[in-house]
Design a protein around this motif. Sequence first.
Motif, PDB file in Angstrom:
ATOM      1  N   SER A 100     -13.446  15.665   3.777  1.00  0.00           N
ATOM      2  CA  SER A 100     -13.009  14.372   4.308  1.00  0.00           C
ATOM      3  C   SER A 100     -11.726  14.600   5.104  1.00  0.00           C
ATOM      4  O   SER A 100     -10.910  15.463   4.777  1.00  0.00           O
ATOM      5  N   LEU A 101     -11.542  13.800   6.153  1.00  0.00           N
ATOM      6  CA  LEU A 101     -10.360  13.910   7.004  1.00  0.00           C
ATOM      7  C   LEU A 101      -9.967  12.516   7.464  1.00  0.00           C
ATOM      8  O   LEU A 101     -10.738  11.563   7.316  1.00  0.00           O
ATOM      9  N   TYR A 102      -8.754  12.383   8.023  1.00  0.00           N
ATOM     10  CA  TYR A 102      -8.344  11.047   8.469  1.00  0.00           C
ATOM     11  C   TYR A 102      -7.432  11.107   9.669  1.00  0.00           C
ATOM     12  O   TYR A 102      -6.831  12.134  10.004  1.00  0.00           O
ATOM     13  N   CYS A 103      -7.379   9.961  10.334  1.00  0.00           N
ATOM     14  CA  CYS A 103      -6.421   9.705  11.408  1.00  0.00           C
ATOM     15  C   CYS A 103      -5.955   8.272  11.244  1.00  0.00           C
ATOM     16  O   CYS A 103      -6.736   7.397  10.842  1.00  0.00           O
ATOM     17  N   LEU A 128     -12.437  12.381  15.423  1.00  0.00           N
ATOM     18  CA  LEU A 128     -13.014  11.978  14.130  1.00  0.00           C
ATOM     19  C   LEU A 128     -14.520  11.793  14.249  1.00  0.00           C
ATOM     20  O   LEU A 128     -15.288  12.188  13.357  1.00  0.00           O
ATOM     21  N   PHE A 154     -16.321  15.037  14.135  1.00  0.00           N
ATOM     22  CA  PHE A 154     -16.425  15.540  12.764  1.00  0.00           C
ATOM     23  C   PHE A 154     -17.532  14.808  12.014  1.00  0.00           C
ATOM     24  O   PHE A 154     -18.288  15.417  11.253  1.00  0.00           O
ATOM     25  N   GLU A 155     -17.628  13.496  12.230  1.00  0.00           N
ATOM     26  CA  GLU A 155     -18.690  12.736  11.562  1.00  0.00           C
ATOM     27  C   GLU A 155     -20.070  13.244  11.973  1.00  0.00           C
ATOM     28  O   GLU A 155     -20.949  13.451  11.133  1.00  0.00           O
ATOM     29  N   TYR A 161     -19.160  15.715   8.451  1.00  0.00           N
ATOM     30  CA  TYR A 161     -17.958  15.524   7.636  1.00  0.00           C
ATOM     31  C   TYR A 161     -17.682  14.021   7.472  1.00  0.00           C
ATOM     32  O   TYR A 161     -18.319  13.187   8.106  1.00  0.00           O
ATOM     33  N   PRO A 193     -15.067  11.139   7.884  1.00  0.00           N
ATOM     34  CA  PRO A 193     -13.787  10.678   8.413  1.00  0.00           C
ATOM     35  C   PRO A 193     -13.342   9.354   7.794  1.00  0.00           C
ATOM     36  O   PRO A 193     -14.159   8.499   7.439  1.00  0.00           O
ATOM     37  N   TYR A 194     -12.032   9.216   7.676  1.00  0.00           N
ATOM     38  CA  TYR A 194     -11.395   7.967   7.286  1.00  0.00           C
ATOM     39  C   TYR A 194     -10.491   7.519   8.431  1.00  0.00           C
ATOM     40  O   TYR A 194      -9.792   8.347   9.033  1.00  0.00           O
ATOM     41  N   ILE A 228     -18.208   6.509   8.055  1.00  0.00           N
ATOM     42  CA  ILE A 228     -16.764   6.465   8.279  1.00  0.00           C
ATOM     43  C   ILE A 228     -16.178   5.382   7.376  1.00  0.00           C
ATOM     44  O   ILE A 228     -16.710   4.277   7.286  1.00  0.00           O
TER      45      ILE A 228
END
Length: 417
Positions: A32-35, A55, A58-59, A63, A65-66, A115
């Motif tokens: 998981s990752l975020y911006c 993002l 990545f999705e 992956y 994303p948040y 997301i």
Amino acid sequence: MDIIEDLKWRGAINQQTDEEGLRQLLKDKKISLYCGTDPTGDSLHIGHLIPFIVLKRFELAGYHPYILIGGGTGSIGDPSGRKTERQLQTMDKVRHNVQALTEQVTRLFGGSGHISFVNNYDWLSKLNLLDFLRDYGKEFGVNTMIKKDIVASRLENGISFTEFTYQILQSVDFLHLYKENDIQLQVGGADQWGNITAGVDLIHKKEGQDAKVFGLTIPLMLKADGTKFGKTAGGAVWLDAKKTSPYEFYQFWLNQDDRDVVKYLKYFTFLSHAEIDELAAKVATHPERREAQRALAREVTTFVHGKAAMEEAEKISQIFFSGDIKQLTPDEIEQVFGKMPSVKVSAAKANIVDWLVQTGIEPSKRQAREDVTNGAITINGDKVRDVDFILDPMAAFEGRCVVVRKGKKHYTLAHVE
């Protein structure tokens, strides 16, 4: 090709805290990752698309994303990119902007269901002053903080303690999301490098040096002439259709310089490498056809406003540039001419010379007669050469407006009251 290599090919990476470590993590698990973005207004503009599109990539690669809407940090103010203090917004305004942006990014990115959206007000608002100072303040050295670009650039003109602490709050965000949502990567613009690295450092201090967390920033987007991307003579290009119509949005991308269009195709579209390479070849061999610009305009307008709005914008463009504007609906006329000079007129019929002077389009009857006689006046797409012509404001566009062109480029939209 892995996603890091794809991002590099697209020119979408500026700095990484640990490229090889991140590359290995991305191979090992679907992280998981975020911006984040702060609610400084009630709409995003195209500059916000820069990290958000990363993002989205990545999705698409599997992956999670948040997107973080900074209801907490937005009430403080990010010092980066500014020479002076931000004016604090009321909490009512912050809440209004949070709601507006959440709805907007949900429309942009929410269709897939892959997301997630969070608001840092939910956890930052629960921090009391003593806990903030004891649990987090002790982990940040002032000497280190003032060396960060986001603070160092402000020292000459001064920075308040409020904005000085922004990087601590953003670091708390990363720590909270790491612990509660297993988020291991933060993505941001180039100006966020200091905030992102501060978050990585905080997590390592709190959770141990073996905590696998990473930061990645996107380059500052500049046009070929060296000016900042995303600004026009009319100001920002907004993602809100009420602020920037889909037609204006489409035209912004359609009008990009040949020197920039391939870079933007790589960055802002989800076309394949082969498709972009083919368009790049067409720019080199037949730039006058502007095929790359049309592909760019279609792709980005569809992403932001949907396929139907893109097709309408394309139709409006074709009709407008053919000169047969009578095919446009009143709403389409507003998209094309909404930000051009406008006047209010009555529904009464009037002599063309008198009407042009009454509306202020012409400075005098002498000039009006001269322009009409010379064929310089066009009403609703039809050239008028007769000084005795009687203009009927109700004759076209459902009686809502009259489109006047003086010369080749000077348009006025007359709204019928």
